[in-house]
Design an enzyme around this catalytic site. Structure first.
Site, short mmCIF file in Angstrom:
data_model
loop_
_atom_site.label_atom_id
_atom_site.label_comp_id
_atom_site.label_asym_id
_atom_site.label_seq_id
_atom_site.Cartn_x
_atom_site.Cartn_y
_atom_site.Cartn_z
N ASP A 139 0.87 -1.18 0.00
CA ASP A 139 0.00 0.00 0.00
C ASP A 139 0.90 1.22 0.00
O ASP A 139 1.75 1.36 0.88
CB ASP A 139 -0.89 0.02 1.25
CG ASP A 139 -1.96 -1.06 1.20
OD1 ASP A 139 -2.42 -1.39 0.10
OD2 ASP A 139 -2.31 -1.59 2.27
N ASP A 175 -13.73 -5.26 -2.26
CA ASP A 175 -13.64 -5.21 -0.79
C ASP A 175 -15.00 -5.61 -0.25
O ASP A 175 -16.01 -4.96 -0.57
CB ASP A 175 -13.30 -3.79 -0.32
CG ASP A 175 -11.90 -3.36 -0.75
OD1 ASP A 175 -11.04 -4.24 -0.94
OD2 ASP A 175 -11.67 -2.15 -0.88
#
Lengths: 192, 251
Positions: B11, B130
């Site tokens: 990330d 997600d």
């Protein structure tokens, strides 16, 4: 000088990076004189067969590729376009390799994506490469086994992982994305 | 034999690798290029870079980072975060990424999947989902897990594949950052249902978690972040472990 064929295919950058890393000068071009005079030509490929072939034909590059006398390496779609025919977009290929490109049966997991090894290996590209060495594949179409096959891989069925005829070499997998094994194979080609 | 893929996820925020817990509480985890090179050496099969602060101004910086990554590593990598248009996707792929991952933008404009697929092919497009278990259902969330879309995860995965997505990256928000194992049930359901490769994500805490998700679902890849970044599970050890359990991995 190593020439990478410029056409409407994605990600030729990785091929360029890998060849540079091995210490060679690279030019990305579709100029017939440069392609013919290069020490080696790499025909990369990520994309769709029919539109890629259309692009090559419109610029007359199809005939240039067929006429090349220097060592040529087709990668992935580049390899498939060197075959006689592809089921992808019902595309007539350049006919160097005496085989046809078919779609994997769709009821299975397609694309064939990831690292896979070989069930048969032969030829100059594979010096210092072993059957259990993995390379990175990503494709939904495969070239059938033929007299020009120099490597086989098993996924759903056994297909040509590499082909060779005269000065034309080709791999279904991506040597530029296959870590050290891939670099070895590229090096073998560049040292031909 | 086709190997199961072990995929570290980086990330990226302001050019650094960061890691949060349950999508919040972010801490620094290092330089992206250094970390990426370490993972290639250790035998990672692919890498995923998610730019979690992708804004228009930062897009250029991201492209520079992508081209630096492409020149430094020779395994496939995916880039995601804030890809809202075909133009965005083009910029990232032309900078050297092998695949792009789209999430919120695909939910808001499903046609985007088909547009990118038409330009670059299915193998370039990863649909990131997600999902969170809410009221007895796996629901899709967007915008970094902040917005409930009311979409059913299984149905959205199928729709995405229909539109051409070549891979599904399935993250369970319930499991993410908890190190309590992958969400087996939804991973199982999605990987049984779609015909493209599924990457399980969220919750890896120990080596057995990876073995379990590969044994109990048809996922062909497993993604994790902190357990790799902070050295809790060295990739060579993980692969050795999986190999002993007869799970095919690249050693």
């Amino acid at each position: 000088m190593i020439a990478i064929l410029k056409y409407n295919a994605g990600n030729v950058k990785s091929v360029e990076n890998a060849v540079r890393k091995l210490g060679y000068e690279v030019i990305i071009t579709d100029d017939d004189k440069l392609l013919k005079s290069a020490d080696k030509v790499i025909f990369p490929g990520v994309g769709e067969a029919a539109s890629a072939m259309k692009y090559l034909k419109e610029r007359g590059i199809d005939e240039v590729i067929k006429s090349l006398q220097n060592p040529v390496l087709g990668i992935c779609l580049g390899m498939q376009l060197l075959c006689e025919h592809s089921e992808e977009g019902d595309t007539k290929g350049l006919g160097i390799f005496k085989t046809k490109v078919k779609k994997f049966p769709t009821e299975n997991l397609v694309p064939h994506m990831g690292w896979n090894n070989f069930s048969f290996l032969n030829g100059e590209l594979f010096q210092n490469v072993n059957l259990e060495d993995d390379c990175y594949f990503v494709h939904s179409y495969y070239a059938e086994i033929c007299e020009n096959s120099t490597a086989f891989t098993d996924y759903i069925l056994t297909f040509s992982a590499a082909l060779q005829k005269d000065n034309f070499y080709a791999t279904q997998f991506h040597p530029e994305k296959s870590a050290d094994n891939g670099l070895q194979i590229l090096k073998n080609f560049l040292q031909l | 034999m086709l190997k199961k893929r072990i995929i570290p996820c980086l990330d990226i925020k302001n050019g650094r690798v960061v890691k949060g817990i349950n999508f919040e509480g972010i801490k620094d985890a290092g330089d992206p290029i250094e970390l990426a090179q370490r993972y290639v050496k250790e035998g990672a099969d692919e890498l995923v870079f998610l730019d979690i602060t992708a804004t228009l101004e930062k897009r250029k910086i991201l492209c520079e980072l992508v081209s630096e990554i492409a020149s430094e590593i020779n395994i496939p990598f995916t880039v995601g975060g804030g890809i809202n248009s075909l133009e965005d996707a083009k910029m990232i792929i032309n900078s050297g990424a092998d695949k792009i991952s789209i999430n919120s933008s695909a939910i808001q404009n499903p046609k985007l999947i088909a547009e990118i697929v038409n330009e670059f092919g299915s193998q370039c497009v990863v649909l990131a989902i997600d999902t969170k278990f809410v009221d007895n259902q796996w629901i899709v969330f967007r915008n970094g897990g902040n917005v409930n879309t009311q979409l059913n995860a299984l149905e959205w995965a199928e729709k995405g594949v229909e539109l051409g997505a070549g891979e599904i990256l399935l993250t369970s928000m319930n499991n993410d950052g908890t190190q309590s194992g992958f969400a087996l049930e939804i991973t199982q359901q999605v990987s049984e249902k779609v015909s493209v490769p599924v990457i399980a994500s969220g919750g890896a805490g120990k080596k057995q978690d990876f073995a379990e998700v590969f044994e109990k679902s048809k996922a062909t890849g497993a993604l994790a972040a902190s357990v790799f970044h902070f050295g809790q599970i060295p990739i060579p050890e993980l692969k050795e472990f999986l190999n002993k359990q007869n799970i095919p991995v690249r050693i």
